[in-house]
Write an enzyme that holds these catalytic residues in place. Structure first.
Site, mmCIF file in Angstrom:
data_model
loop_
_atom_site.group_PDB
_atom_site.id
_atom_site.type_symbol
_atom_site.label_atom_id
_atom_site.label_comp_id
_atom_site.label_asym_id
_atom_site.label_seq_id
_atom_site.Cartn_x
_atom_site.Cartn_y
_atom_site.Cartn_z
ATOM 1 N N VAL A 20 0.825 -1.207 0.000
ATOM 2 C CA VAL A 20 0.000 0.000 0.000
ATOM 3 C C VAL A 20 0.860 1.258 0.000
ATOM 4 C CG1 VAL A 20 -1.763 1.298 1.240
ATOM 5 C CG2 VAL A 20 -1.893 -1.195 1.134
ATOM 6 N N LYS A 66 -7.280 -0.678 9.947
ATOM 7 C CA LYS A 66 -8.588 -0.889 10.587
ATOM 8 C C LYS A 66 -8.455 -1.451 11.996
ATOM 9 C CE LYS A 66 -7.727 -4.642 7.820
ATOM 10 N NZ LYS A 66 -6.908 -4.629 6.582
ATOM 11 N N GLU A 103 -10.269 6.325 4.971
ATOM 12 C CA GLU A 103 -11.088 5.691 3.944
ATOM 13 C C GLU A 103 -10.562 4.324 3.556
ATOM 14 O OE1 GLU A 103 -14.101 4.934 2.130
ATOM 15 O OE2 GLU A 103 -14.105 7.122 2.298
ATOM 16 N N GLY A 125 -1.566 -15.352 -2.731
ATOM 17 C CA GLY A 125 -1.306 -14.128 -1.989
ATOM 18 C C GLY A 125 -2.541 -13.449 -1.447
ATOM 19 N N LYS A 127 -13.530 -3.927 10.631
ATOM 20 C CA LYS A 127 -14.171 -3.025 9.668
ATOM 21 C C LYS A 127 -15.614 -2.727 10.061
ATOM 22 C CE LYS A 127 -11.183 -4.888 6.059
ATOM 23 N NZ LYS A 127 -11.094 -5.818 4.901
ATOM 24 N N GLY A 139 -5.553 -4.594 -2.317
ATOM 25 C CA GLY A 139 -4.621 -4.488 -3.424
ATOM 26 C C GLY A 139 -3.952 -3.137 -3.469
#
Length: 445
Positions: free
Chosen positions: A14, A103, A127, A185, A203, A300
């Site tokens: 990320v 999260k 977000e 993965g 979440k 992703g």
């Protein structure tokens, strides 16, 4: 105006994706914000020769980075809750805005961190913490702000959804699909957070607080995983017109709020029942709009980095507004920003979170019964005495050792009543315990 300066803590999937996006789309981003964005620091423990880090200071000392004067916004994508907590808290106390995809950190420590942010007149944007590239936080905090949200249901873990899709489409066993998910993965070497519902519960904690204006209460989410599901039950559900999804459900009732994550039968005609593979979706029922469904990639590098950078843009605009009005140090300016949990901090309500046995849902029950006359009558009699109505019965041919699979679908019932009925059914001599139970939601508007 001078550039807004960023530090990116963590250059994994990320963090690296966010850095690339900020660099590749720099001109477009400047057109949207009216400000240049400069990456001044990255926190990383390993070299990334595939990234353009020219002119960017690199360090393993994350606490030192967040104290630097040439950092306005800190992007935290290191994961975990221990180090991340200390780093984010230090950033807030040094007047830095924070963007995070974490999260677990927010579900478990968000009440503290949001309070600190309000006291120091900075923002935490998150977000990317829920459903990756789907802007569900913004939708619920802003787009549906005029509504009273009644309930929401979400497929909010892509790994679990991939496993459930493969089990349904190909009749594969859970363990077999999990091994493939790890090879691809999609699942970690230790898949517990994904397959046992912990990731989804983190979440759901965030979504429920934003939906209902309650403090974050991760410890009160009922959580059940998918590791005990069998291809047999997936097939029977399909035969009855349902699909099994690992669902997070938050529902507002007159006497409290249900927060639960568990495998769930959904009518196959529902759009959310047809969300497959690693995709995510959240269905929100609100009083003015009615049902609305939000679908897309839940993880992703691209989708999650997109959400991270979108948060950065929001904060750049916030910083610009403060600069234009000369309110950088005004403790009241945070009130003009969208509240972290959608409601004003002093307006959050301590609505009771219902215990598992006080929740109400319909059920799928599978019994392994001896092929004797009167067995089904005994079972239905027990359910009737407990006030449980049956919607459908499916009896399959005798299988191993002459046992007959019997599947029952019930109408909604208090879980405490179902617990008592199942305990009595399992005592019957002709029933081989345990009774398999899976909750059922019609998701009617």
């Amino acid at each position: 105006m001078k550039p807004v300066r960023l530090a990116i803590l963590g250059l994994g999937t990320v963090g690296g994706g966010a850095l690339k996006l900020l660099q590749e789309n720099a001109a477009e981003i400047a057109r949207r914000t009216g400000r240049d964005i400069q990456i001044t620091h990255v926190g990383t423990r390993r070299p990334r020769p595939d990234l353009n880090l020219d002119g960017i200071a690199q360090s393993e000392d994350l606490l030192s980075i967040v104290r630097q004067d040439n950092v306005d916004i800190v992007i935290e994508v290191i994961g975990g809750t221990s180090q991340a907590h200390d780093v984010v808290l230090e950033a807030i106390r040094h007047g830095k805005h924070v963007v995070t995809a974490n999260k677990a950190l927010l579900a478990e420590h968000g009440n503290e961190l949001f309070k600190e942010a309000e006291q120091h007149n900075v923002q935490i944007a998150f977000e990317a913490a829920v459903a990756g590239g789907i802007p569900i936080i913004k939708v619920m905090r802003e787009g549906l702000a005029a509504n009273k949200i009644e309930w929401l249901a979400g497929i909010i873990n892509g790994t679990g959804n991939f496993i459930m899709t493969e089990m349904r489409d190909k009749g594969r066993a859970f363990a077999d699909v999990l091994a493939e998910a790890q090879a691809l993965g999609y699942a970690e070497a230790d898949p517990t957070f994904d397959v046992e519902g912990i990731d989804a519960a983190h979440k759901l904690t965030l979504l429920a607080s934003i939906a209902f204006g309650i403090p974050l209460q991760f410890d009160k989410v009922y959580t059940e995983g998918i590791s005990k599901l069998t291809a047999q039950d997936v097939s029977y559900a399909e035969e009855l017109g349902y699909r099994i999804k690992h669902l997070g459900v938050a529902r507002r009732l007159a006497h409290g709020i249900e927060l639960r994550v568990h495998p769930t039968l959904i009518p196959e005609s529902r759009l959310i029942a047809n969300v497959n593979g690693v995709k995510n979706a959240v269905l929100v029922q609100s009083n003015a709009v009615g049902p609305s469904l939000y679908y897309g990639a839940g993880a992703g590098a691209g989708p999650t980095a997109s959400a991270v950078v979108a948060d950065v843009l929001d904060l750049v605009r916030f910083i610009s507004t403060q600069s234009l009005t000369g309110q950088e140090n005004d403790q009241k300016t945070n009130a003009s920003y969208v509240p972290h949990l959608a409601f004003q901090p002093d307006a959050l309500e301590n609505t009771p979170i219902l215990a598992a046995d006080q929740m109400t849902t319909a059920y799928y029950l599978r019994l392994d019964a001896e092929d004797h006359p009167g067995v089904l009558a005994e079972v239905t009699s027990i359910l009737s005495r407990a006030g449980i109505n049956i919607d459908a019965i499916l009896q399959k041919p005798a299988q191993d050792q002459g046992r007959v699979p019997v599947i029952l679908l019930t109408q909604p019932v208090l879980e405490a009543n179902m617990n008592e009925a199942i305990a009595q059914i399992e005592k019957l001599a002709a029933i081989h315990a345990p009774v398999v139970r899976i909750r059922l939601e019609t998701l009617d508007s």
